[in-house]
Design a protein around this motif. Structure first.
Motif, short mmCIF file in Angstrom:
data_model
loop_
_atom_site.label_atom_id
_atom_site.label_comp_id
_atom_site.label_asym_id
_atom_site.label_seq_id
_atom_site.Cartn_x
_atom_site.Cartn_y
_atom_site.Cartn_z
N ASP A 190 0.85 -1.19 0.00
CA ASP A 190 0.00 0.00 0.00
C ASP A 190 0.88 1.24 0.00
O ASP A 190 2.11 1.16 -0.11
CB ASP A 190 -0.97 0.00 1.19
N GLN A 191 0.25 2.42 0.14
CA GLN A 191 1.01 3.67 0.03
C GLN A 191 1.92 3.91 1.22
O GLN A 191 2.75 4.82 1.20
CB GLN A 191 0.06 4.87 -0.14
N HIS A 192 1.80 3.09 2.27
CA HIS A 192 2.66 3.27 3.44
C HIS A 192 3.96 2.47 3.35
O HIS A 192 4.83 2.63 4.21
CB HIS A 192 1.90 2.87 4.71
N CYS A 193 4.11 1.62 2.36
CA CYS A 193 5.32 0.82 2.26
C CYS A 193 6.45 1.57 1.54
O CYS A 193 7.54 1.03 1.38
CB CYS A 193 5.05 -0.53 1.59
N PHE A 234 14.29 11.79 -3.60
CA PHE A 234 14.52 10.41 -3.18
C PHE A 234 13.19 9.71 -2.87
O PHE A 234 12.22 10.36 -2.46
CB PHE A 234 15.40 10.37 -1.93
N VAL A 235 13.19 8.42 -3.05
CA VAL A 235 12.11 7.59 -2.54
C VAL A 235 12.75 6.47 -1.71
O VAL A 235 13.80 5.93 -2.07
CB VAL A 235 11.22 6.99 -3.65
N ALA A 236 12.12 6.15 -0.60
CA ALA A 236 12.58 5.06 0.27
C ALA A 236 11.49 4.01 0.32
O ALA A 236 10.29 4.33 0.31
CB ALA A 236 12.89 5.58 1.67
N PHE A 237 11.92 2.75 0.41
CA PHE A 237 10.93 1.67 0.38
C PHE A 237 11.50 0.44 1.07
O PHE A 237 12.72 0.27 1.22
CB PHE A 237 10.54 1.34 -1.06
N GLY A 238 10.60 -0.44 1.51
CA GLY A 238 11.02 -1.71 2.07
C GLY A 238 11.31 -2.69 0.95
O GLY A 238 10.54 -2.79 -0.02
N PHE A 239 12.43 -3.43 1.08
CA PHE A 239 12.84 -4.36 0.03
C PHE A 239 13.38 -5.64 0.65
O PHE A 239 14.17 -5.60 1.60
CB PHE A 239 13.92 -3.72 -0.85
#
Length: 668
Positions: free
Chosen positions: A214-217, A226-231
């Motif tokens: 979702d938009q919170h990940c 920058f964009v940060a994300f869980g991977f």
């Protein structure tokens, strides 16, 4: 299920439940003067719901309908300049209906929405860039292809292919009710306001979480660079893997892992600080426990330092995370004693303060001096509220007020008692409307699932305590050992010994309640879903026959060995304490099927064919077993439902079968 108290006072029924409108997706305009939400209205006759967008004032004023022509207008997000709203919908655009959800834009003052994207693979989980000129979103694509044309061609081929077989070699291939077997992954995209889209992860190994992203990940830095994300860095993606926080520099196209090295944790749900110097995220030590709590974690982007700042707070934190304007605190959701509050976690003192108290606060947004949130309670369905800088809290809408005024709900009571080995356990009671303590009433346990969930101060549509109580039952919701919101030790207490403490708690509640003069100790029932279904099956083999008149087992686990067909089998092996082939005795000791010889209590078994968390063979095994033993048993099987009953007409049948089964064995 009649409407019978007085001519002007009605009992709540399942039909009434589906008349209740359900708000979600609340987003605040810059400055906080207005909010937008998606409101779903269900039709029993049409057997489905439709959703529209509504504008809500956070101060004085009335709600205003914004969209009407979409089938399910949802995920609204206010643009940074405050004049437009982006949302996701499947609509008709220029004479053609969308096959997949797309991004639409609409002026906040009204008018016609215009479609922004037209991707064959659809769009979801939108988030505006700070400059208001771009929108980030997720689309599930085939990573071996390049460009929208190739993706559309593959999508069309797969849709038209007469062969629908699944071919997999990876561990995670189903999730809740859908397959993850067609080779697609969820990368992050950008769309400009002309509708030109770009896959940020194309030709890279990166993707977002496959478990309903979702938009919170992910998050976008305040400068938009920058964009940060869980991977998940593992080559084979699994539900129980440890994620890193990775950052993409949109200018240089370089990826950087912000959480390398040891000791490692599972990092997810990043959020940039207002100045962009730090990231907040959630992390958990899943190597120590599969049910380790989510903890607030800060990442210094320059120095690379990582600090878990909420270790002393014995509560698990839920996304999303939001920084206060001055970056002195993190706003977050967390459960506490069968409720879920919105907390302000002060970073200097590392102490939480409840900013908004539940019930169950399920989502929130903040802008300026305003907070908008959705909250439900035992005696009230979800509603949108707003809180301004003066501290006053007000309801921002009246969607269900007129409907709810027609009904009288029974009183509810919360108290603690002594459960397993005298330890304190919390419980809810919900009484029938016009309860008379001089009369005697049957008792119905509503056993929650999880197991690490709660019987909460909440309004549940699928297991509604007031609909149960309106049939004349006193309804008990025990927060047995293993339930969340009472501290990590309480959560961990049932690991490797499923059934033991939970049963002791439920039995202690039954013993306590049947001593009350208004409870008929000869008319006691138990019902449960998911892990609650496991527990009522466990009770059937471990409680002296006759103590409970009948059980209802919805989507319950019956056999942990055949539960290996579910979508999260590694998690349950960790909870049970062993793989079944390594320590069969330990697993079998926690198995309802091991006590089949003692099962004799009538049971209604309910299951959905699309349930991949607890596959429907669990219900069929249980039904067939009781049938072979000549125990009174009835099967209610839904070929078009998953772990939950989501269609209005199916829900009506569910409640009717539920109550008919109890009545059959409820002779006074």
């Amino acid at each position: 299920m009649g409407h019978s108290l007085e001519p002007h006072i009605l009992k709540l029924t399942v039909e009434d439940l589906w008349r209740i409108k359900r708000p979600a997706g609340v987003s605040l305009a810059p400055g906080g003067a207005r909010a937008v939400c998606s409101l779903t209205t269900y039709s029993m006759r049409e057997n489905k719901g439709t959703a529209s967008l509504w504008l809500l004032p956070t101060g004085a004023g009335r709600p205003r309908l914004l969209t009407t022509s979409g089938e399910k207008d949802g995920q609204p997000m206010w643009a940074p300049e405050g004049s437009r709203i982006a949302f996701v919908a499947k609509r008709e655009w220029r004479g053609k209906k969308d096959e997949e959800p797309q991004i639409y834009l609409i002026d906040a003052d009204g008018g016609e929405a215009r479609r922004l994207t037209q991707l064959a693979t659809g769009a979801s989980a939108i988030k505006w860039f700070p400059d208001g000129k771009r929108i980030a979103f997720i689309s599930w694509v085939w990573p071996d292809l390049r460009g929208e044309t190739a993706q559309a061609r593959r999508h069309k081929q797969r849709k038209e292919d007469k062969v629908k077989a699944h071919r997999v070699e990876h561990a995670t291939y189903r999730f809740w009710d859908h397959w993850l077997s067609d080779g697609r992954v969820p990368p992050l995209f950008i769309a400009d306001l002309r509708g030109r889209c770009r896959d940020l992860f194309e030709a890279t190994p990166y993707e977002l979480v496959r478990a309903d992203p979702d938009q919170h990940c992910y998050d976008i830095s305040p400068d938009g660079r920058f964009v940060a994300f869980g991977f998940d860095p593992a080559e084979e993606k699994k539900l129980d893997d440890e994620f890193d926080i990775v950052e993409l520099d949109l200018k240089s196209r370089r990826f950087r892992n912000l959480t390398p090295g040891a000791p490692h944790r599972d990092y997810h749900h990043p959020r940039y600080a207002p100045d962009g110097a730090r990231l907040a995220c959630l992390s958990s030590n899943v190597r120590a426990s599969p049910v380790a709590p989510n903890e607030i974690t800060l990442i210094d982007r320059g120095k690379g330092a990582i600090a878990v700042v909420s270790k002393a707070w014995d509560r698990g934190v839920e996304a999303p995370l939001r920084w206060s304007a001055d970056a002195s605190a993190i706003l977050c959701l967390a459960q506490d004693r069968a409720r879920q509050h919105l907390f302000r976690f002060d970073l200097a003192s590392r102490a939480p303060t409840a900013l908004v108290k539940g019930g169950m606060v399920t989502e929130f947004d903040l802008a300026g001096d305003a907070v908008a949130f959705v909250r439900d309670e035992m005696n009230h369905p979800p509603a949108v509220y707003a809180k301004r800088g003066d501290g006053a809290e007000r309801k921002a809408e009246s969607f269900n007020d007129a409907l709810l005024r027609r009904f009288q709900l029974g009183a509810s009571e919360e108290f603690s008692f002594r459960g397993w080995r005298g330890e304190t356990v919390q419980m809810w009671l919900v009484f029938p409307p016009r309860f008379d303590p001089k009369k005697k009433y049957p008792l119905l346990h509503s056993v929650h699932g999880g197991p690490h969930a709660i019987s909460a101060d909440s309004w549940h549509f699928r297991w509604n305590n007031h609909v149960f109580a309106a049939q004349g039952y006193i309804v008990a919701g025990v927060n047995f050992h293993g339930s969340s919101s009472f501290g990590q030790e309480f959560i961990e207490s049932i690991r490797h010994e499923f059934g033991k403490r939970e049963l002791a708690d439920i039995e202690a509640a039954t013993a306590l309640l049947t001593r009350r003069r208004y409870v008929d100790g000869k008319r006691v029932f138990a019902s449960g879903g998911s892990y609650g279904g496991y527990l009522v099956a466990w009770m059937n083999g471990h409680v002296p026959q006759g103590r409970y008149r009948a059980y209802v087992c919805h989507a319950g686990c019956f056999d942990w060995v055949s539960m290996f067909a579910d979508d999260s089998y590694p998690f349950f092996a960790k909870e049970l304490g062993a793989w079944y082939w390594e320590d069969f005795e330990r697993v079998e000791a926690q198995n309802p099927r091991a006590a089949v010889k003692r099962m004799a209590t009538p049971t209604l078994v309910i299951h959905g064919a699309l349930d991949y968390r607890v596959p429907d063979t669990q219900g069929l095994q249980y039904y067939n077993t009781l049938k072979a033993k000549k125990v009174p048993v009835r099967l209610l099987h839904f070929p078009d439902e998953n772990h939950w009953i989501l269609k209005p007409q199916n829900s009506r049948l569910w409640y009717r079968e539920f109550f008919a089964w109890l009545r059959r064995f409820d002779a006074a």
